[in-house]
Design a protein around this motif. Structure first.
Motif, PDB file in Angstrom:
ATOM      1  N   GLY A 158     -12.906  -8.666   5.227  1.00 43.77           N
ATOM      2  CA  GLY A 158     -12.740  -8.278   3.835  1.00 43.77           C
ATOM      3  C   GLY A 158     -11.282  -8.044   3.494  1.00 43.77           C
ATOM      4  O   GLY A 158     -10.398  -8.166   4.344  1.00 43.77           O
ATOM      5  N   GLN A 189      -6.470  -0.738  12.724  1.00 47.83           N
ATOM      6  CA  GLN A 189      -5.795  -1.103  11.462  1.00 47.83           C
ATOM      7  C   GLN A 189      -4.842   0.013  11.054  1.00 47.83           C
ATOM      8  O   GLN A 189      -3.698  -0.225  10.646  1.00 47.83           O
ATOM      9  CB  GLN A 189      -6.827  -1.314  10.351  1.00 47.83           C
ATOM     10  N   ARG A 240     -20.916   2.890  21.206  1.00 45.47           N
ATOM     11  CA  ARG A 240     -21.949   3.314  20.247  1.00 45.47           C
ATOM     12  C   ARG A 240     -23.162   3.827  21.002  1.00 45.47           C
ATOM     13  O   ARG A 240     -23.484   3.315  22.060  1.00 45.47           O
ATOM     14  CB  ARG A 240     -22.373   2.138  19.356  1.00 45.47           C
ATOM     15  N   ALA A 271      -8.637  -8.040   6.672  1.00 46.42           N
ATOM     16  CA  ALA A 271      -8.943  -7.682   8.054  1.00 46.42           C
ATOM     17  C   ALA A 271     -10.237  -8.370   8.448  1.00 46.42           C
ATOM     18  O   ALA A 271     -11.084  -8.642   7.597  1.00 46.42           O
ATOM     19  CB  ALA A 271      -9.090  -6.169   8.190  1.00 46.42           C
ATOM     20  N   PHE A 272     -10.329  -8.701   9.711  1.00 43.83           N
ATOM     21  CA  PHE A 272     -11.630  -9.165  10.208  1.00 43.83           C
ATOM     22  C   PHE A 272     -11.819  -8.731  11.649  1.00 43.83           C
ATOM     23  O   PHE A 272     -10.846  -8.482  12.379  1.00 43.83           O
ATOM     24  CB  PHE A 272     -11.830 -10.675  10.020  1.00 43.83           C
ATOM     25  N   GLY A 273     -13.079  -8.586  12.009  1.00 40.23           N
ATOM     26  CA  GLY A 273     -13.361  -8.107  13.357  1.00 40.23           C
ATOM     27  C   GLY A 273     -14.529  -8.864  13.949  1.00 40.23           C
ATOM     28  O   GLY A 273     -15.444  -9.262  13.228  1.00 40.23           O
ATOM     29  N   PHE A 298     -14.114   0.120   4.495  1.00 41.14           N
ATOM     30  CA  PHE A 298     -12.651  -0.021   4.531  1.00 41.14           C
ATOM     31  C   PHE A 298     -12.151  -1.329   3.941  1.00 41.14           C
ATOM     32  O   PHE A 298     -10.965  -1.639   4.032  1.00 41.14           O
ATOM     33  CB  PHE A 298     -12.131   0.156   5.965  1.00 41.14           C
ATOM     34  N   SER A 349     -11.624  -1.265  14.247  1.00 36.96           N
ATOM     35  CA  SER A 349     -10.999  -1.119  12.923  1.00 36.96           C
ATOM     36  C   SER A 349     -10.060   0.086  12.881  1.00 36.96           C
ATOM     37  O   SER A 349      -9.148   0.128  12.049  1.00 36.96           O
ATOM     38  CB  SER A 349     -12.077  -0.989  11.842  1.00 36.96           C
ATOM     39  N   PHE A 382     -18.496  -3.021   3.856  1.00 39.43           N
ATOM     40  CA  PHE A 382     -17.835  -2.195   4.875  1.00 39.43           C
ATOM     41  C   PHE A 382     -16.899  -1.267   4.114  1.00 39.43           C
ATOM     42  O   PHE A 382     -16.147  -1.750   3.252  1.00 39.43           O
ATOM     43  CB  PHE A 382     -17.031  -3.067   5.858  1.00 39.43           C
ATOM     44  N   GLN A 396     -14.529  -5.512  21.051  1.00 37.94           N
ATOM     45  CA  GLN A 396     -14.265  -6.139  19.752  1.00 37.94           C
ATOM     46  C   GLN A 396     -12.804  -6.571  19.703  1.00 37.94           C
ATOM     47  O   GLN A 396     -11.975  -6.102  20.482  1.00 37.94           O
ATOM     48  CB  GLN A 396     -14.501  -5.136  18.614  1.00 37.94           C
TER      49      GLN A 396
HETATM   50  N1  DAH Z   1     -15.652  -2.964  12.318  1.00 39.59           N
HETATM   51  C1  DAH Z   1     -16.806  -3.665  11.799  1.00 39.59           C
HETATM   52  C2  DAH Z   1     -17.986  -3.487  12.760  1.00 39.59           C
HETATM   53  O1  DAH Z   1     -17.803  -3.049  13.844  1.00 39.59           O
HETATM   54  C3  DAH Z   1     -16.501  -5.111  11.633  1.00 39.59           C
HETATM   55  C4  DAH Z   1     -15.512  -5.351  10.551  1.00 39.59           C
HETATM   56  C5  DAH Z   1     -15.936  -5.490   9.248  1.00 39.59           C
HETATM   57  C6  DAH Z   1     -14.176  -5.472  10.819  1.00 39.59           C
HETATM   58  C7  DAH Z   1     -15.058  -5.717   8.233  1.00 39.59           C
HETATM   59  C8  DAH Z   1     -13.266  -5.707   9.804  1.00 39.59           C
HETATM   60  C9  DAH Z   1     -13.735  -5.844   8.512  1.00 39.59           C
HETATM   61  O2  DAH Z   1     -11.980  -5.818  10.009  1.00 39.59           O
HETATM   62  O3  DAH Z   1     -12.837  -6.101   7.496  1.00 39.59           O
HETATM   63  O4  DAH Z   1     -19.076  -3.830  12.387  1.00 39.59           O
END
Ligand code: DAH
Length: 345
Positions: free
Chosen positions: A291, A180, A201, A312-314, A257, A177, A255, A215
């Motif tokens: 989200g 972004q 992590r 955005a989504f991940g 962001f 993220s 989340f 990711q």
């Molecule tokens: N970065 C989050 C994680 O590692 C996953 C994520 C959640 C990405 C919401 C996104 C987002 O882009 O909108 O758990």
């Protein structure tokens, strides 16, 4: 011809016919015409004691014998050399009809194969692929992503700080993220960017955790973007990845962001949703988070949230890769055991 010379010639011929090896021939040469101690060389030296008359005839005969001896030995040595060469050639002969040795060509890692497949889907949907840093400042890791001061993700129990200290500004990114922010700083909206990469992590490794994993982040910013666009995009993405019958569902989630935020599930690619071992009987598999980009995040990079919105989504690649290939332990992906990797040709 003098008896002496006739005798010498007979002796030489006997020895010549007894020479059966190359070493015999060289020994023969030393013995008869060697500069030091050669029989004929010594014989030549005695010529001086003879009368001029005798010296002339004996000298000529000796010379003739010496020439004969030298050329006989030369011929013999030549024969041995030719024989040696023929033997060497026979040894070096190549049987061109034998089957060749197969060249072991390398191939791509299963995570790379999956990443490329996902990149292709993003590109086909108009996204640019972008790479970014794995080491980030506090700003990119937390502040710009609207992650509050007391959020557990900021703690050194979860994040790898570079000096192992919370006081340090730099840390390994724990999610893509962060991309972004980079993507929005580099461009002006409208924009579509997908960013695959490694994240880190402080997890204890087990069958479903590894401190380093992959990711992919997708981001779209434009005028008038709604939750409906997010759902439609994710649905299409999932259909292209797992097949046209795949369905998605969104579960509300938090989340920092994004607002609102949701977790994405898709129907199991193995059983199609009826329940099996892969989806643990539920029919659904978790894909990742998503989200609508939080107005605070847009403001940080100078985008007016009144004019532009976005989503955005991940998703994580490792567990997905493990599910797709039926691996029971994601750590297999990083052990670099050739017997394992070879199966992904
Ligand atoms: N970065 C989050 C994680 O590692 C996953 C994520 C959640 C990405 C919401 C996104 C987002 O882009 O909108 O758990």
């Amino acid at each position: 011809m003098s008896d002496r010379i006739t005798q010498l010639r007979t002796d030489f011929e006997r020895e010549l016919s007894a020479a059966t090896a190359e070493a015999d021939a060289t020994a023969l040469r030393d013995r008869w015409v060697g500069r030091k101690g050669g029989l004929l060389t010594a014989e030549m030296k005695t010529l001086g004691k003879l009368s001029p008359e005798e010296r002339k005839t004996t000298g000529a005969e000796l010379n003739e014998l010496k020439n004969y001896v030298e050329s006989a030995i030369e011929t013999l040595l030549g024969e041995f050399a030719a024989k040696r060469e023929a033997e060497q050639l026979a040894k070096e002969r190549i049987d061109v009809t034998l089957p060749g040795r197969r060249v072991q060509a390398g191939h791509l890692h299963p995570i790379t194969l999956l990443r490329q497949k996902i990149e292709d889907i993003f590109v086909s949907m108009g996204y640019e692929i972008e790479d970014g840093p794995e080491i980030e400042t506090h700003f990119y890791n937390f502040e710009a992503l609207n992650i509050p001061e007391n959020h557990p993700a900021r703690s050194p129990q979860d994040t790898f700080y570079l000096a192992g200290e919370r006081t340090t500004e730099l840390a390994l990114r724990s999610q893509t993220s962060t991309m972004q922010i980079h993507a929005m700083q580099k461009r002006t909206p409208p924009l579509r960017v997908a960013a695959p990469g490694r994240v880190f992590r402080r997890d204890t490794p087990d069958a479903t955790h590894n401190p380093m994993f992959y990711q992919v982040e997708g981001l779209l910013i434009d005028r008038g973007i709604t939750l409906g666009d997010l759902k439609g995009t994710v649905e299409e993405f999932v259909r292209r990845l797992f097949g046209p019958d795949t369905k998605t569902r969104f579960r509300p989630s938090y989340f920092p962001f994004v607002e609102p935020g949701a977790e994405i599930d898709y129907t199991c690619f193995k059983c199609g949703g009826s329940g099996c071992r892969v989806c643990k009987g539920s029919g659904w598999i978790e894909m990742g988070g998503s989200g609508m980009v939080h107005p605070n995040v847009l403001r940080v990079v100078g985008i007016d949230p009144e004019e532009f919105t976005g989503f955005a989504f991940g998703l994580g690649l490792d567990r997905l890769c493990a599910l797709m290939y039926g691996l029971d332990d994601i750590r297999l992906l990083y052990e670099n055991d050739v017997r394992f990797l070879e199966q992904f040709r």
